[in-house]
Design an enzyme around this catalytic site. Structure first.
Site, PDB file in Angstrom:
ATOM      1  N   LYS A   8       0.832  -1.206   0.000  1.00  0.00           N
ATOM      2  CA  LYS A   8       0.000   0.000   0.000  1.00  0.00           C
ATOM      3  C   LYS A   8       0.872   1.264   0.000  1.00  0.00           C
ATOM      4  O   LYS A   8       2.073   1.208   0.288  1.00  0.00           O
ATOM      5  CB  LYS A   8      -0.921  -0.026   1.224  1.00  0.00           C
ATOM      6  CG  LYS A   8      -1.933  -1.190   1.195  1.00  0.00           C
ATOM      7  CD  LYS A   8      -2.909  -1.105   2.364  1.00  0.00           C
ATOM      8  CE  LYS A   8      -3.929  -2.246   2.311  1.00  0.00           C
ATOM      9  NZ  LYS A   8      -4.960  -2.126   3.356  1.00  0.00           N
ATOM     10  N   TYR A  66     -12.346  -2.042  -3.655  1.00  0.00           N
ATOM     11  CA  TYR A  66     -12.849  -2.301  -2.295  1.00  0.00           C
ATOM     12  C   TYR A  66     -14.368  -2.144  -2.224  1.00  0.00           C
ATOM     13  O   TYR A  66     -14.904  -1.801  -1.163  1.00  0.00           O
ATOM     14  CB  TYR A  66     -12.171  -1.358  -1.295  1.00  0.00           C
ATOM     15  CG  TYR A  66     -10.781  -1.790  -0.836  1.00  0.00           C
ATOM     16  CD1 TYR A  66     -10.610  -2.951  -0.068  1.00  0.00           C
ATOM     17  CD2 TYR A  66      -9.657  -1.034  -1.131  1.00  0.00           C
ATOM     18  CE1 TYR A  66      -9.349  -3.335   0.380  1.00  0.00           C
ATOM     19  CE2 TYR A  66      -8.389  -1.411  -0.679  1.00  0.00           C
ATOM     20  CZ  TYR A  66      -8.250  -2.568   0.078  1.00  0.00           C
ATOM     21  OH  TYR A  66      -7.003  -2.943   0.529  1.00  0.00           O
ATOM     22  N   ASN A 103      -1.947   0.177   6.930  1.00  0.00           N
ATOM     23  CA  ASN A 103      -1.500  -1.141   7.385  1.00  0.00           C
ATOM     24  C   ASN A 103      -0.656  -1.883   6.350  1.00  0.00           C
ATOM     25  O   ASN A 103      -0.539  -3.095   6.391  1.00  0.00           O
ATOM     26  CB  ASN A 103      -2.680  -1.977   7.909  1.00  0.00           C
ATOM     27  CG  ASN A 103      -3.720  -2.264   6.853  1.00  0.00           C
ATOM     28  OD1 ASN A 103      -3.582  -1.842   5.699  1.00  0.00           O
ATOM     29  ND2 ASN A 103      -4.759  -2.997   7.223  1.00  0.00           N
ATOM     30  N   HIS A 157      -2.034  -5.522   1.463  1.00  0.00           N
ATOM     31  CA  HIS A 157      -3.353  -6.116   1.221  1.00  0.00           C
ATOM     32  C   HIS A 157      -3.162  -7.562   0.801  1.00  0.00           C
ATOM     33  O   HIS A 157      -2.174  -7.898   0.150  1.00  0.00           O
ATOM     34  CB  HIS A 157      -4.080  -5.371   0.088  1.00  0.00           C
ATOM     35  CG  HIS A 157      -5.206  -6.178  -0.509  1.00  0.00           C
ATOM     36  ND1 HIS A 157      -6.436  -6.271   0.107  1.00  0.00           N
ATOM     37  CD2 HIS A 157      -5.257  -6.989  -1.594  1.00  0.00           C
ATOM     38  CE1 HIS A 157      -7.210  -7.089  -0.617  1.00  0.00           C
ATOM     39  NE2 HIS A 157      -6.517  -7.528  -1.647  1.00  0.00           N
ATOM     40  N   GLU A 185      -9.521 -10.224  -8.038  1.00  0.00           N
ATOM     41  CA  GLU A 185      -8.505  -9.182  -7.822  1.00  0.00           C
ATOM     42  C   GLU A 185      -7.342  -9.309  -8.798  1.00  0.00           C
ATOM     43  O   GLU A 185      -6.833  -8.301  -9.296  1.00  0.00           O
ATOM     44  CB  GLU A 185      -8.020  -9.230  -6.364  1.00  0.00           C
ATOM     45  CG  GLU A 185      -9.135  -8.824  -5.394  1.00  0.00           C
ATOM     46  CD  GLU A 185      -8.723  -8.818  -3.944  1.00  0.00           C
ATOM     47  OE1 GLU A 185      -9.489  -8.263  -3.126  1.00  0.00           O
ATOM     48  OE2 GLU A 185      -7.653  -9.369  -3.594  1.00  0.00           O
TER      49      GLU A 185
END
Ligand code: ATP
Ligand code: MG
Length: 138
Positions: free
Chosen positions: A9, A49, A112, A115, A126
């Site tokens: 990320k 998402y 965080n 993913h 995905e």
């Protein structure tokens, strides 16, 4: 052999953690079979998402996901989906186990660092959302 989809990320790329994260991935027996560095648009992050669109954190999280470059990845391994989730650690780094990527690198539940797909169907969706078959080389 199972495939899973991963993202380093923006917070991870920004802090120069790509190499450290991928070192763990490879040393744990995952093969990197596709990889590209790009920046997601807000709309791309929202569509990716989509399952979270009714959540209160949706706008902030998709803004964060589109705030800078990311590394998009496909990993291959037996049990790749579950094993990558395990190596990432819990969504909230405060709850993540010692030795996991999120415990060691994540700054917060939103920042965080990584993913990972959460099921076979999600992984298929995905991977195809970001990669052509010709870009995936086992
Ligand atoms: P990811 O899908 O990114 O791998 P995950 O599967 O562990 O993470 P999800 O429940 O799918 O967790 O949430 C997607 C992302 O939304 C999380 O990684 C996190 O960045 C963000 N998020 C989840 N819950 C919260 C929250 N309560 N507050 C802020 N952001 C959140
Ligand atoms: Mg998820």
């Amino acid at each position: 052999m199972e495939k899973t989809f991963a993202i380093i990320k923006p917070d991870g790329v920004e802090r120069n953690l790509s190499g450290k994260i991928l070192e763990r991935v490879e040393s744990q027996g995952f093969k990197i079979v596709a990889m590209k560095r790009t920046r997601l648009s807000k709309v791309q992050a929202e569509n990716f998402y989509d399952v979270h669109k009714s959540q209160p954190f949706f706008d902030s999280m998709t803004r964060s996901m589109s705030s800078g470059p990311v590394v998009l990845l496909v990993f291959e391994k037996e049990n790749a989906i579950a094993d990558w989730r395990k190596l990432m650690g819990a969504t909230n780094p405060a709850d993540a186990e010692a030795g996991t990527i999120r415990k060691d690198f994540a700054e917060s539940i939103e920042r965080n660092s990584v993913h990972g797909s959460d099921s076979t169907a999600t992984a298929v969706f995905e991977i195809s959302y970001f990669f052509a078959q010709s870009e995936i080389l086992s």
